[in-house]
Write an enzyme that holds these catalytic residues in place. Structure first.
Site, short mmCIF file in Angstrom:
data_model
loop_
_atom_site.label_atom_id
_atom_site.label_comp_id
_atom_site.label_asym_id
_atom_site.label_seq_id
_atom_site.Cartn_x
_atom_site.Cartn_y
_atom_site.Cartn_z
N CYS A 1 57.05 73.23 32.31
CA CYS A 1 56.26 74.41 32.69
C CYS A 1 57.18 75.61 32.80
O CYS A 1 58.19 75.55 33.51
CB CYS A 1 55.52 74.18 34.01
SG CYS A 1 54.44 75.58 34.41
N CYS B 1 56.21 78.56 34.00
CA CYS B 1 55.70 79.56 34.93
C CYS B 1 56.71 79.86 36.03
O CYS B 1 57.69 79.14 36.20
CB CYS B 1 54.34 79.14 35.50
SG CYS B 1 54.38 78.27 37.06
N CYS C 1 56.64 77.08 39.55
CA CYS C 1 57.08 75.69 39.61
C CYS C 1 58.59 75.62 39.82
O CYS C 1 59.35 76.38 39.21
CB CYS C 1 56.69 74.96 38.32
SG CYS C 1 54.92 74.64 38.21
N1 LIG Z 1 52.52 83.81 34.20
C1 LIG Z 1 52.35 83.25 35.52
C2 LIG Z 1 51.61 81.93 35.40
C3 LIG Z 1 51.41 81.24 36.74
C4 LIG Z 1 50.46 80.08 36.59
O1 LIG Z 1 49.26 80.30 36.32
N2 LIG Z 1 50.96 78.84 36.73
C5 LIG Z 1 50.09 77.72 36.43
C6 LIG Z 1 50.97 76.53 35.99
S1 LIG Z 1 51.79 75.72 37.29
C7 LIG Z 1 49.19 77.31 37.55
O2 LIG Z 1 48.34 76.48 37.37
N3 LIG Z 1 49.36 77.87 38.72
C8 LIG Z 1 48.57 77.55 39.88
C9 LIG Z 1 49.39 77.81 41.11
O3 LIG Z 1 50.55 78.20 40.96
O4 LIG Z 1 48.94 77.58 42.22
C10 LIG Z 1 53.70 83.04 36.16
O5 LIG Z 1 54.65 82.73 35.45
O6 LIG Z 1 53.80 83.19 37.39
ZN LIG Z 2 54.07 75.98 36.62
#
Ligand SMILES: N[C@@H](CCC(=O)N[C@@H](CS)C(=O)NCC(=O)O)C(=O)O
Ligand SMILES: [Zn+2]
Ligand SMILES: [Zn+2]
Length: 191
Positions: free
Chosen positions: A48, A50, A53
Site C-alpha cells: 500500500c 498510501c 499505513c
Molecule cells: N491518497 C491518500 C489515500 C489514503 C487512503 O484512502 N488509504 C486507503 C488505503 S489504506 C484507505 O482505505 N484508508 C482508510 C483509512 O486510512 O482509514 C493518502 O495517501 O493518504
Molecule cells: Zn494504506
C-alpha cells in the site's frame, strides 16, 4: 540508487504456505514489546502506497494484509497501544514508544468491517501469504516521490510479478461496490 519499495519486494517475493495458520507479531521496542497473536494467515496481502499505513523507514510502501478480527488478540503490553487517528475508517493501533502499527480495526459500517489490517513483517514466523498486488501506488507522490519516478516504480512491481493499481485490486473494488449497491437496496441473486 533506486528507492526501496519494501525489503520483502525489492529482491523478489518468497511465496507463503497454504497450510500456515498464524503466528505472533511484535512491535520494535527493545524491551516490553507489544505482542499480537494471530490465529489465522492473512488474506489480500498487498503493498500500500498510501500515507496512513505503517511502513519501515526507507521504504516507499507498506505491506498490509487482513485477518478476521476474531483471530486477533493482544497477548502482551496492550497498555502501550494507542489509536493513531480515531476519525479514520481504519483505527490503527500503534505502539506509543516505537511507532509501529500492530493492527488496524474498522468499527463503522464498511465492507471490510470484521477484518483487521496487519503487517506480517512484524513476525519472525515464515509462511505468511506473500503480497498479491500493489495498491494506492500514485499516493506515493503525495509523500514526495517525483511523478517522473512512477514508471520505474510500477515496472519494479511488474518485474516481481505484482500488478499495480491506484486504489485497490479489481476483486476488492468489486467487493466495495457490491456492499455499496446492497446498501442502496440492490439485491443480487446467487452471490
Ligand atoms: N491518497 C491518500 C489515500 C489514503 C487512503 O484512502 N488509504 C486507503 C488505503 S489504506 C484507505 O482505505 N484508508 C482508510 C483509512 O486510512 O482509514 C493518502 O495517501 O493518504
Ligand atoms: Zn494504506
Ligand atoms: Zn514498541
Amino acid at each position: 540508487m533506486a528507492p526501496s519499495l519494501h525489503p520483502i519486494i525489492d529482491n523478489g517475493i518468497t511465496p507463503g504456505s497454504s497450510s500456515f495458520s498464524g503466528g505472533k507479531l511484535h512491535c520494535r521496542c527493545a524491551s516490553d514489546q507489544v505482542e499480537i497473536t494471530l490465529n489465522s494467515n492473512v488474506a489480500h496481502n498487498h503493498a500500500c502506497g498510501c500515507s496512513k499505513c505503517w511502513k519501515p523507514s526507507g521504504s516507499l510502501f507498506s505491506i498490509v494484509g487482513v485477518v478476521p478480527r476474531d483471530a486477533v488478540s493482544v497477548t502482551a503490553n496492550a497498555s502501550k497501544l494507542s489509536i493513531v487517528d480515531k476519525e479514520a475508517t481504519i483505527q490503527r493501533n500503534a505502539c506509543k514508544d516505537c511507532g509501529v502499527h500492530l493492527f488496524g480495526r474498522i468499527e463503522k459500517d464498511h465492507p471490510f468491517k470484521g477484518l483487521d489490517f496487519v503487517h506480517v513483517e512484524l513476525s519472525d514466523e515464515k509462511g505468511w501469504q506473500e503480497p498479491q498486488f500493489a495498491g494506492f501506488v500514485s499516493s506515493i507522490i503525495e509523500q514526495g516521490s517525483h511523478p517522473k519516478e512512477m514508471d520505474e516504480v510500477r515496472a519494479k512491481f511488474k518485474a516481481v510479478g505484482l500488478q499495480t493499481y491506484d486504489v485497490l485490486s479489481p476483486v476488492l473494488m468489486d467487493l466495495i461496490s457490491t456492499f455499496t449497491a446492497q446498501k442502496t437496496g440492490i439485491r443480487f441473486a446467487n452471490l
